[in-house]
Design an enzyme around this catalytic site. Structure first.
Site, PDB file in Angstrom:
ATOM      1  N   GLY A 225       0.951  -1.788  -0.058  1.00 61.20           N
ATOM      2  CA  GLY A 225       0.219   0.267  -0.194  1.00 61.20           C
ATOM      3  C   GLY A 225       0.874   1.627  -0.080  1.00 61.20           C
ATOM      4  N   GLU A 259       3.801  -6.041   2.030  1.00 61.51           N
ATOM      5  CA  GLU A 259       3.703  -6.790   0.152  1.00 61.51           C
ATOM      6  C   GLU A 259       3.992  -4.923   0.146  1.00 61.51           C
ATOM      7  OE1 GLU A 259       0.722  -8.651   0.965  1.00 61.51           O
ATOM      8  OE2 GLU A 259       0.725 -10.282   2.425  1.00 61.51           O
ATOM      9  N   PRO A 260       5.113  -4.547  -0.653  1.00 60.68           N
ATOM     10  CA  PRO A 260       4.723  -3.799  -1.418  1.00 60.68           C
ATOM     11  C   PRO A 260       5.113  -4.105  -2.795  1.00 60.68           C
ATOM     12  CG  PRO A 260       7.294  -4.241  -0.994  1.00 60.68           C
ATOM     13  CD  PRO A 260       6.425  -5.612  -0.023  1.00 60.68           C
ATOM     14  N   GLY A 261       4.160  -3.113  -3.526  1.00 60.58           N
ATOM     15  CA  GLY A 261       4.033  -3.957  -4.960  1.00 60.58           C
ATOM     16  C   GLY A 261       4.458  -2.703  -5.973  1.00 60.58           C
ATOM     17  N   ARG A 298      -4.986   2.439 -16.024  1.00 57.49           N
ATOM     18  CA  ARG A 298      -5.181   3.287 -15.322  1.00 57.49           C
ATOM     19  C   ARG A 298      -5.525   4.576 -15.352  1.00 57.49           C
ATOM     20  NH1 ARG A 298      -2.277   4.766 -11.778  1.00 57.49           N
ATOM     21  NH2 ARG A 298      -2.562   4.463  -9.769  1.00 57.49           N
ATOM     22  N   CYS A 328     -12.596   1.966 -29.541  1.00 57.39           N
ATOM     23  CA  CYS A 328     -13.089   2.927 -29.690  1.00 57.39           C
ATOM     24  C   CYS A 328     -14.240   2.987 -28.650  1.00 57.39           C
ATOM     25  CB  CYS A 328     -14.292   2.093 -30.690  1.00 57.39           C
ATOM     26  SG  CYS A 328     -14.253   0.480 -30.228  1.00 57.39           S
ATOM     27  N   GLU A 329     -13.087   3.680 -27.810  1.00 56.38           N
ATOM     28  CA  GLU A 329     -14.561   4.152 -26.192  1.00 56.38           C
ATOM     29  C   GLU A 329     -13.561   5.401 -26.484  1.00 56.38           C
ATOM     30  OE1 GLU A 329     -15.603   2.271 -23.606  1.00 56.38           O
ATOM     31  OE2 GLU A 329     -15.484   0.036 -24.978  1.00 56.38           O
ATOM     32  N   TYR A 357       1.246  -1.442 -12.311  1.00 55.53           N
ATOM     33  CA  TYR A 357      -0.504  -2.362 -12.651  1.00 55.53           C
ATOM     34  C   TYR A 357      -0.356  -1.360 -14.495  1.00 55.53           C
ATOM     35  CZ  TYR A 357      -1.012  -3.022  -7.604  1.00 55.53           C
ATOM     36  OH  TYR A 357      -0.511  -3.616  -6.712  1.00 55.53           O
TER      37      TYR A 357
HETATM   38  N1  LLP Z   1      -1.143  -7.146  -0.681  1.00 49.08           N
HETATM   39  C1  LLP Z   1      -2.328  -7.516  -1.299  1.00 49.08           C
HETATM   40  C2  LLP Z   1      -3.294  -8.126   0.182  1.00 49.08           C
HETATM   41  C3  LLP Z   1      -2.835  -6.427  -1.410  1.00 49.08           C
HETATM   42  O1  LLP Z   1      -4.253  -6.505  -2.355  1.00 49.08           O
HETATM   43  C4  LLP Z   1      -2.565  -5.161  -2.123  1.00 49.08           C
HETATM   44  C5  LLP Z   1      -2.505  -5.228  -3.366  1.00 49.08           C
HETATM   45  C6  LLP Z   1      -0.619  -5.761  -2.341  1.00 49.08           C
HETATM   46  C7  LLP Z   1       0.040  -6.234  -1.253  1.00 49.08           C
HETATM   47  C8  LLP Z   1      -0.055  -4.215  -3.109  1.00 49.08           C
HETATM   48  O2  LLP Z   1      -0.480  -3.136  -2.339  1.00 49.08           O
HETATM   49  P1  LLP Z   1       0.530  -1.988  -3.589  1.00 49.08           P
HETATM   50  O3  LLP Z   1       2.021  -1.334  -2.423  1.00 49.08           O
HETATM   51  O4  LLP Z   1       0.684  -2.349  -4.796  1.00 49.08           O
HETATM   52  O5  LLP Z   1      -0.188  -0.772  -3.257  1.00 49.08           O
HETATM   53  N2  LLP Z   1      -4.678  -1.337  -9.792  1.00 49.08           N
HETATM   54  C9  LLP Z   1      -4.780  -1.013  -9.037  1.00 49.08           C
HETATM   55  C10 LLP Z   1      -3.947  -1.260  -7.637  1.00 49.08           C
HETATM   56  C11 LLP Z   1      -4.445  -2.524  -6.900  1.00 49.08           C
HETATM   57  C12 LLP Z   1      -3.965  -2.730  -5.064  1.00 49.08           C
HETATM   58  C13 LLP Z   1      -4.707  -4.036  -4.861  1.00 49.08           C
HETATM   59  N3  LLP Z   1      -4.318  -4.761  -4.055  1.00 49.08           N
HETATM   60  C14 LLP Z   1      -4.319   0.804  -9.181  1.00 49.08           C
HETATM   61  O6  LLP Z   1      -3.276   0.416 -10.086  1.00 49.08           O
HETATM   62  O7  LLP Z   1      -3.836   1.697  -8.144  1.00 49.08           O
END
Ligand code: LLP
Length: 402
Positions: A225, A259-261, A298, A328-329, A357
């Site tokens: 997050g 859990e960083p993404g 996004r 076409c949107e 993402y």
């Molecule tokens: N852990 C869990 C359980 C999650 O559901 C998520 C993201 C993460 C970790 C990683 O979150 P992050 O560190 O990336 O914020 N598609 C959307 C974001 C959806 C996130 C879903 N869950 C966007 O493009 O902003």
């Protein structure tokens, strides 16, 4: 400085470009800030699931947070050891649960009482003990976009504290379940520390109340997050983030899992697209490019802002333009009323912050093949996913015969 013109000439457009060295720096920065405790960073594979990216994190010692058995398989394929793989998600199928137990991953992150029952039943069928954690929904408003907010009771994720406690007791009494962790993830693109801190307090209090009834957990999973800067957002300093979390764990002997993404990959990625035409409808100016919402969703889905940079020799004044793709949107845009110089056919636009993402949320809408992906490191570039061809797109389609 990345030479986008050279990359576009070599690999064609639309194209995703990922800077691996930037990902390394971000990983090390976050890992370092957790150093006061045992910790595992489990990269959220959904953010960017290209195998080369997951492998890159695997080499640095990262684990994986997965949301489907496909992602679990990717994590294994990328060389992440089973004891660093977590499987979360509100709707795991029986087959997915079975495979996760057979693969002996670190734990299954359970999101409902009904799911706990399925996990127990399947573990019993397999005559195995399944390690689990429970995703707690602390009912805290994370103050982010509603589509990526997950920690309120209005959201489908996790269970409330009372339910969680009941589930821990059930799991602790089961021969086939081993409750080892607790988890919360209140949302994505978080830029305020308070909701995270408050959630950690609520969840660590639950851990303490479990200790009183002799349920001792090993892992405190704070989800992902951490927000990043797309435009001018002020983000949470990593050190403050980890200190706030660790401060709630006094007296508890727990390994922290994070859990960083987006934090690791968003600003390492660029989406490079080529200008096809400029056009004008009345007062409105459009720049039509060869990338589209099927490549980078996004802006269309969340109205998300992505910085856009023009690669051109033109030096005209800037005008306000909408940057749109060929789909076409009317929702197929990358930006509205964006200030850009005049552009010519074949000039490039580089869309920033596209490493999380981006590709993963792509589709084949309008029978468009997905873009190629390229990674760069130390000044070298390498193709890490081929551009999809028309043949790839129709390969799984079968003829209907009477
Ligand atoms: N852990 C869990 C359980 C999650 O559901 C998520 C993201 C993460 C970790 C990683 O979150 P992050 O560190 O990336 O914020 N598609 C959307 C974001 C959806 C996130 C879903 N869950 C966007 O493009 O902003």
């Amino acid at each position: 400085m990345i030479d986008f013109r050279e990359l576009a000439d070599k690999y064609k457009t639309p194209l995703y470009v990922y800077d691996l060295d930037y990902m390394t720096e971000r990983y090390n920065e976050l890992k370092e800030s957790f150093k006061a405790r045992k910790s595992i960073l489990c990269y959220a594979v959904k953010a960017n699931s290209n195998l080369s990216i997951v492998r890159h994190f695997a080499k640095m010692g990262s684990g994986a947070d997965c949301v489907s058995i496909g992602e679990v398989r990717r994590a294994f394929l990328a060389g992440i050891p089973s004891y660093k793989i977590i499987f979360s998600g509100v709707g795991k199928s029986d087959d997915e649960i079975r495979e996760a137990i057979e693969k002996d991953i670190l734990y299954i992150n359970v999101e409902s009482e009904a799911e706990l029952g399925r996990v127990e039943l399947i573990a019993k069928e397999l005559n195995k003990v399944s390690r689990i954690s429970i995703r707690v929904n602390p009912n805290i408003d994370p103050k982010t976009h509603p589509y990526i907010s997950t920690g309120l009771h209005d959201n489908k994720f996790g269970v409330d504290i009372t339910t969680a406690k009941r589930m821990y007791i059930k799991a602790n009494n089961s021969e086939f379940l081993d409750p080892v962790g607790i988890h919360f993830h209140i949302g994505s693109q978080l830029t305020e520390l308070k909701p995270i801190y408050e959630s950690a307090e609520i969840v660590s209090d639950l851990v303490r109340s479990l200790v009183h009834i002799n349920i001792e957990l090993k892992f405190f999973d704070v989800g992902g997050g951490l927000g990043v800067t797309y435009k001018d957002e002020k983000t949470i300093p990593t050190y403050e983030y980890t200190q706030a979390i660790l401060g709630t764990l006094k007296g508890l002997d727990l390994t922290v899992i994070c859990e960083p993404g987006r934090f690791l990959t968003a600003n390492a990625g660029y989406f490079v697209t080529k200008v096809l035409y400029e056009k004008q409808n009345g007062e409105k100016k459009f720049v039509v490019v060869d990338g589209a919402m099927n490549d980078l969703l996004r802006p269309a889905l969340y109205g998300a802002y992505h910085k856009i940079e023009a690669v051109t020799n033109n030096k005209t004044d800037k005008r306000k333009v909408d940057i749109v793709g060929p789909v076409c949107e009317s929702g197929d845009f990358f930006a509205k009323d964006y200030d850009l110089v005049e552009l010519n056919h074949n000039d490039l636009l580089v869309i920033h912050s596209a490493g999380a993402y981006g590709f993963g949320m792509g589709s084949n809408y309008n029978t468009r093949g997905r873009s190629a992906e390229v990674a760069i490191s130390n000044g070298k570039s390498k193709l890490i996913r081929k551009r999809e061809t028309f043949e790839d797109l129709v390969a799984n389609e079968l003829e209907f015969m009477e």
